[in-house]
Motif scaffolding. Structure first.
Motif, mmCIF file in Angstrom:
data_model
loop_
_atom_site.group_PDB
_atom_site.id
_atom_site.type_symbol
_atom_site.label_atom_id
_atom_site.label_comp_id
_atom_site.label_asym_id
_atom_site.label_seq_id
_atom_site.Cartn_x
_atom_site.Cartn_y
_atom_site.Cartn_z
ATOM 1 N N TRP A 80 133.749 -71.266 2.071
ATOM 2 C CA TRP A 80 134.223 -71.317 0.786
ATOM 3 C C TRP A 80 135.100 -70.145 0.479
ATOM 4 N N THR A 112 138.645 -70.751 1.587
ATOM 5 C CA THR A 112 139.403 -71.597 0.799
ATOM 6 C C THR A 112 139.896 -71.226 -0.464
ATOM 7 N N LYS A 113 138.815 -70.500 -1.448
ATOM 8 C CA LYS A 113 138.922 -70.272 -2.623
ATOM 9 C C LYS A 113 139.673 -69.029 -2.672
ATOM 10 N N ARG A 133 146.579 -72.693 -3.095
ATOM 11 C CA ARG A 133 145.921 -71.885 -4.146
ATOM 12 C C ARG A 133 147.237 -71.682 -5.254
ATOM 13 N N LYS A 179 144.354 -80.064 -2.723
ATOM 14 C CA LYS A 179 144.103 -79.504 -4.075
ATOM 15 C C LYS A 179 143.174 -80.141 -4.956
ATOM 16 N N SER A 180 142.955 -81.478 -4.428
ATOM 17 C CA SER A 180 141.835 -82.084 -5.409
ATOM 18 C C SER A 180 140.929 -82.197 -4.601
ATOM 19 N N THR A 239 137.014 -80.437 -3.463
ATOM 20 C CA THR A 239 136.195 -79.258 -3.507
ATOM 21 C C THR A 239 135.666 -78.812 -2.281
ATOM 22 N N THR A 240 135.226 -77.732 -2.231
ATOM 23 C CA THR A 240 134.734 -77.083 -0.828
ATOM 24 C C THR A 240 133.441 -77.981 -0.404
ATOM 25 N N TRP A 241 132.778 -78.566 -1.255
ATOM 26 C CA TRP A 241 131.531 -79.632 -0.987
ATOM 27 C C TRP A 241 132.338 -80.766 -0.430
ATOM 28 N N GLU A 242 133.172 -81.315 -0.968
ATOM 29 C CA GLU A 242 133.831 -82.463 -0.652
ATOM 30 C C GLU A 242 134.789 -82.371 0.837
ATOM 31 N N SER A 243 134.916 -81.130 0.940
ATOM 32 C CA SER A 243 135.917 -81.070 2.308
ATOM 33 C C SER A 243 134.652 -81.129 3.473
ATOM 34 N N HIS A 258 143.090 -79.578 3.952
ATOM 35 C CA HIS A 258 141.997 -79.892 3.250
ATOM 36 C C HIS A 258 140.300 -79.780 3.887
#
Length: 599
Positions: free
Chosen positions: A121, A124-125, A249, A283-284, A286-290, A438
């Motif tokens: 996390w 990525t962020k 980012r 970009k679309s 989220t960390t959970w979705e990745s 992603h």
């Protein structure tokens, strides 16, 4: 429906030259990449970033030596010290069979395992450098606690902090190196991480040898772990963020500035185009979705490789050797000084062999070294098992002749050399270069988590396995080495010289992976790549500000995103392997072009 959207994207990609085979449309236009030569700046950036490997290496190298020091044993593990003195009643294989001692070794990896998802996390962020800074700070705290430890609790807490530091460093540094390096030299620069790991191991072994006669020498050995942490902290402060992370980012101008400096070129449009296409969808997400999409059928190859490569890396037996080699040689009857000296020799071989990999991996390729190293390691493990089985039957007291101990040292050096130019560096390089942007942080975090999980398992069980299985433990590791080599032969395509954003197409063209992810999904991946290539070619010809091209880009993005999102709903069964094809195809990486298959 889903098929209609995918067909539209495919036709959109094929429209300008409908008769051309899809493979020709999607071939990499590497000539458009400028600045793909080494320069002093990118090498200095890579060297400083790779210092994160010193953290991991120093800890690997210092642990076994400290555990073999009598003053350390007396204060924290008196049972081990007493067993070592009473050689008449203790099997040479079982001298160091202590759950508390093994937990001291392995708790670091348990902490690294738990911290890796958080590192994903942050990477990525916040960016790769933020994770590197957290790694350095945590490692500093751990070094201080271990150096000043007064009881087992302080030792364990210090090891946990070291583990958090290693978890963050190993999740971020290989990714940073892969994203910053020119693709033609990505293997060599990424392997600087492994080189620093081996240097850290050697330095730690030299420190242990230097303080072997000091009453509290182990405190200096553990405390000097602060030095690599300070070097990495300096890097986190002064290094530029990777271009891919900056673009992801939203800092596009800064990303282009950094890339120009890294490539020593003002014309980086082609590479920027690839980064732009890769980050559009990222970009679309989220960390959970990745993490979630990494478990879908589309990303099955990346998922399996990110799990199996670190698993096999640990079950080669290397960490068992590096953790416990001083203990192993003392178990073979060597004195404390000789055991530590043998460890230093092995560390020097480790560094030299890693240099071989750095200078050859981008010329000979990943698969060559994986396979050659696997064969060499398997033979070495079998020879070690046979020698120990024969010699300990002759000398049940465990005090082996000097000639035998030297022979075991030579065989272990052959094993370590093979690992150092194959599964050692490639175990970090390959997982860091196979993921699209992603899923890159999640994929690398998964790799680190699996690595640490099985490092914990090996660290916690090896001495007990050695006691229970005796020489058979080396046959156990040899069997895993053979399995790992077959995995590479059948399922790992060659990634040498391929930009990181284009590696997914290799899996889509691979004979076995294409069957497992389904030909339709493989064609989607290639079709999306075609669409991105067309958009990039249009910008190169007409300029980025052309409104019609921008309109076309938006249309391509909407359609490819639809395919991309609907594919996430695909289940992730492994499915049948189907026909494997010729052995020649398997040995060459199993690559096929989609126009060779019926649509």
């Amino acid at each position: 429906g889903n098929f209609q959207v995918q067909s539209q994207v495919f036709l959109l990609a094929m429209a300008p030259v409908a008769a051309a085979p899809i493979a020709s449309l999607c071939s990499s236009n590497l000539a458009g990449y400028s600045g793909q030569k080494l320069n002093a700046y990118v090498v200095s950036v890579a060297l400083l970033a790779a210092s994160g490997g010193l953290l991991f290496g120093y800890d690997l190298g210092v642990t076994g030596g400290v555990e073999s020091m009598e003053s350390f044993q007396k204060q924290f593990f008196p049972g081990v010290y007493e067993a070592e003195q009473d050689v008449s009643t203790t099997s040479p294989y079982c001298t160091y069979d202590s759950a508390a001692l093994q937990f001291f070794t392995s708790v670091l990896f348990l902490a690294g395992l738990i911290s890796s998802p958080f590192a994903s996390w942050t990477t990525t962020k916040g960016g790769r450098l933020v994770s590197m800074g957290i790694a350095a700070g945590s490692f500093l705290v751990g070094a201080g606690l271990n150096a000043g430890a007064q009881n087992l609790a302080m030792l364990y807490v210090g090891r946990i902090m070291l583990g958090i530091g290693v978890g963050f460093a190993n999740s971020s540094v290989p990714v940073y190196l892969s994203e910053s390096a020119p693709f033609a030299f990505r293997g060599a620069l990424n392997q600087l991480f492994q080189l620093m790991t081996t240097i850290g191991i050697l330095v730690a072994q030299l420190v242990n040898y230097g303080v072997r006669d000091w009453d509290q020498g182990w405190r200096l050995s553990l405390g000097l772990a602060a030095v690599p942490a300070l070097i990495l902290l300096l890097g986190a402060i002064i290094l530029p963020e990777s271009p891919n992370s900056l673009w992801e980012r939203g800092r596009e101008e800064r990303a282009e500035e950094v890339l120009k400096r890294l490539r020593n070129s003002q014309d980086v449009r082609a590479e920027i185009d690839d980064i732009r296409e890769a980050t559009r969808m990222a970009k679309s997400v989220t960390t959970w979705e990745s993490w979630r999409i990494l478990g879908t059928r589309r990303y099955l190859p990346q998922l399996v490789v990110s799990v199996m490569v670190p698993l096999f890396q640990q079950f080669t037996g290397i960490n068992a050797i590096m953790f416990y080699v001083p203990i192993l040689f003392r178990s073979l009857g060597s004195g404390a000084e000789s055991a530590l000296l043998n460890t230093v020799i092995i560390g020097a071989v480790n560094v030299a062999a890693t240099l071989v990999a750095i200078f050859s991996v981008d010329r000979l390729g990943r698969r060559f070294w994986f396979i050659e190293g696997g064969i060499q390691m398997g033979i070495s493990m079998i020879v070690t098992a046979v020698v120990l089985a024969v010699e300990f039957s002759k000398y049940p007291s465990g005090v082996l002749p000097t000639s035998t101990a030297i022979g075991v040292l030579v065989v272990i050096c052959v094993f370590v050399a093979a690992f150092a130019w194959s599964w050692g560096p490639l175990g970090w390089l390959v997982p860091s270069e196979i993921h699209p942007i992603h899923t890159r942080a999640a994929g690398m975090s998964l790799c680190v988590s699996v690595n640490f999980l099985f490092s914990f398992v090996i660290g916690q069980t090896f001495v007990s396995m050695l006691c229970a299985m005796e020489w058979g433990v080396f046959i156990f590791f040899a069997a895993f080495v053979v399995t790992a080599t077959l995995f590479v032969i059948l399922l790992l395509p060659e990634t040498k010289g391929v930009p990181v954003e284009k590696v997914a197409v290799l899996f889509a063209r691979h004979r076995l992976w294409r069957k497992m992810m389904s030909p339709r999904i493989a064609d989607d991946i290639i079709a999306e790549w075609c669409a991105g290539q067309q958009a990039a070619q249009g910008r190169a010809l007409e300029g980025n500000e052309d409104p019609e091209l921008k309109k076309d880009d938006d249309q391509i993005e909407r359609r490819t995103s639809s395919v991309w999102q609907t594919t996430y709903a695909e289940p992730n069964p492994f499915g049948p392997l189907g026909t494997m094809g010729s052995l020649e195809t398997a040995l060459s990486g199993g690559l096929v072009f989609p126009d060779q298959h019926d649509k």
